[in-house]
Scaffold this active site. Structure first.
Site, PDB file in Angstrom:
ATOM      1  CD  GLN A 199      -9.612  -1.146   5.364  1.00 22.21           C
ATOM      2  OE1 GLN A 199      -8.829  -1.679   6.136  1.00 22.21           O
ATOM      3  NE2 GLN A 199      -9.975   0.112   5.503  1.00 22.21           N
ATOM      4  N   GLY A 200     -11.733  -3.002   1.190  1.00 24.75           N
ATOM      5  CA  GLY A 200     -12.466  -2.206   0.211  1.00 24.75           C
ATOM      6  C   GLY A 200     -13.314  -1.138   0.865  1.00 24.75           C
ATOM      7  CB  SER A 217     -10.804   4.809   0.150  1.00 25.24           C
ATOM      8  OG  SER A 217     -10.454   5.126   1.474  1.00 25.24           O
ATOM      9  CB  SER A 261      -2.626  -2.013   0.725  1.00 24.48           C
ATOM     10  OG  SER A 261      -2.397  -0.641   0.900  1.00 24.48           O
ATOM     11  CD  GLU A 294      -6.737   0.888  10.091  1.00 22.26           C
ATOM     12  OE1 GLU A 294      -5.945   0.990   9.151  1.00 22.26           O
ATOM     13  OE2 GLU A 294      -7.902   1.304  10.033  1.00 22.26           O
ATOM     14  CD  GLU A 342      -7.894  18.636   6.820  1.00 22.02           C
ATOM     15  OE1 GLU A 342      -6.987  19.430   6.542  1.00 22.02           O
ATOM     16  OE2 GLU A 342      -7.804  17.409   6.633  1.00 22.02           O
TER      17      GLU A 342
END
Length: 396
Positions: free
Chosen positions: A134-135, A137, A169, A251, A378
């Site tokens: 997964q790309g 962040s 990951s 997810e 947050e």
């Protein structure tokens, strides 16, 4: 409310249990417990073979159905998917290397992809033959995903991607990566983003660098794209934010229940350590462990209650807040029940293996990130405040 499973579900459970008993043997049995939090890097080759074993047995892609037909291995209800996950965890099977493709990309393609994309990618995932990462962040866009800087420009029938992703990951093992990139530089924030599918085998255009952690291992990676080819866009150009948010909601759906099964096993290990070391006699620790057990039960019942529901803008954020804080407190308890011994590793320090840790120490270190990754606490509270309570939006 009845949180039990019906007769058909229990029949499905018996079938799953029988298959796992018959196939989790030999070399696969040696992988029991490998690939969990803090050990994502371990046994990759054997776990990839196990992924193909699962695919051959028809246990990947349960319930992958849409108007065009069934793309996975079996028709299965949501409750049967939960049953399978429970039995998988009960058997102590290896950590899945295909979970990103199965649990994140596949439901996204079923909801937002086109027929050609579903026919190209879903069967390969269901056979356990293609792995995904997964790309999302980036160094300047972690929890604030809308601030990402990776760009993609049109090139023939596809795109060329340039930029950097982080905390990725399985990037070293993955065949493909789904990437959120900006395809319209004239737009800001959530607008002008697209959800692209990028093959990872592009020497000179994609570089994967493992991120070495204080434990001495590398659970995550940095990924650098330098004009990497992206032949597919899901949902159309500019629809990336909608597609990406749909993925995050999935997810935190069925996979939340799957995650809780692992939490239950970790809690049992912490309680066992408390009994073995005598910490359970401490009334404060005893109360904290009981509270952890009760909160896990409530999280499970809430997840079952909301299973399959849609349209609740705050539900994914509430789920993330609940499990993130719970898991972090469990990691802290894992150290408290050990007392001073928690500061000692299982073997003596050496230059070759300076950070040798046991399972509970890895649990503690891993859970420090629980309230940060996947959207910090947050950010989750901001989402609830703005989208559920209707409070004024935070200026960015």
């Amino acid at each position: 409310m009845d949180f039990g499973f019906g007769e058909v579900d229990e029949g499905f459970r018996a079938e799953a249990r029988e298959w796992l008993t018959g196939h989790l043997v030999g070399a696969y049995a040696q992988l029991a417990g490998v690939g969990g939090p803090g050990s994502e890097h371990e046994g990759a080759e054997g776990r990839q073979a196990w992924e193909r074993e699962l695919g051959g047995g028809g246990w990947i892609g349960l319930g992958w159905e849409c108007a065009e037909g069934v793309y996975g291995n079996r028709v299965a209800s949501l409750t049967q998917q939960v049953v399978w996950a429970e039995e998988y965890a009960r058997a102590g099977a290896p950590g899945r290397v295909g979970h990103i493709g199965e649990n994140l990309l596949a439901p996204t393609l079923l909801a937002a992809g086109d027929e050609a994309q579903r026919r190209r990618f879903l069967p390969a995932i269901a056979r356990g033959e293609e792995l995904w990462c997964q790309g999302y962040s980036e160094p300047e866009a972690g929890s604030d995903l809308a601030g990402l800087r990776t760009v993609a420009v049109r090139d023939g029938g596809g795109y060329r991607v340039s930029g950097q992703k982080i905390w990725t990951s399985l990037a070293q093992e993955a065949d493909w990566c789904f990437v959120l990139a900006r395809t319209d530089r004239g737009e800001r924030r959530h607008r002008g983003l697209s959800f692209l599918l990028v093959p990872m085998d592009q020497p000179g255009r994609i570089e994967v660098r493992p991120i070495r952690q204080m434990s001495g291992t590398a659970e995550f990676n940095e990924v650098f794209f330098d004009g990497a080819r992206a032949p597919h866009v899901v949902g159309g150009e500019g629809a990336g934010w909608r597609v990406a948010m749909g993925l995050l909601a999935r997810e935190r759906g069925v996979s939340t229940l799957v995650q809780q099964i692992g939490f239950a096993a970790e809690l049992a290990a912490v309680i066992e350590a408390a009994v073995r070391g005598g910490a359970l006699r401490d009334p404060v620790l005893h109360d904290q462990l009981v509270r952890q057990w009760a909160e896990l039960k409530v999280m499970r019942w809430n997840a079952l209650r909301t299973l399959g529901s849609a349209g609740d803008a705050g539900a994914p954020s509430v789920a993330k807040l609940l499990w993130g804080g719970w898991h972090q407190r469990l990691g802290e308890l894992a150290m408290r029940v050990r007392g001073a011994a928690a500061a000692l590793g299982p073997v003596d320090w050496t230059a070759r293996a300076p950070y040798e840790l046991d399972a509970l120490q890895r649990l503690f270190l891993f859970t420090r990130a629980d309230t940060l990754f996947g959207g910090s606490d947050e950010i989750q509270r901001n989402i609830i405040a703005e989208r559920v309570l209707g409070l004024p939006r935070l200026e960015r």
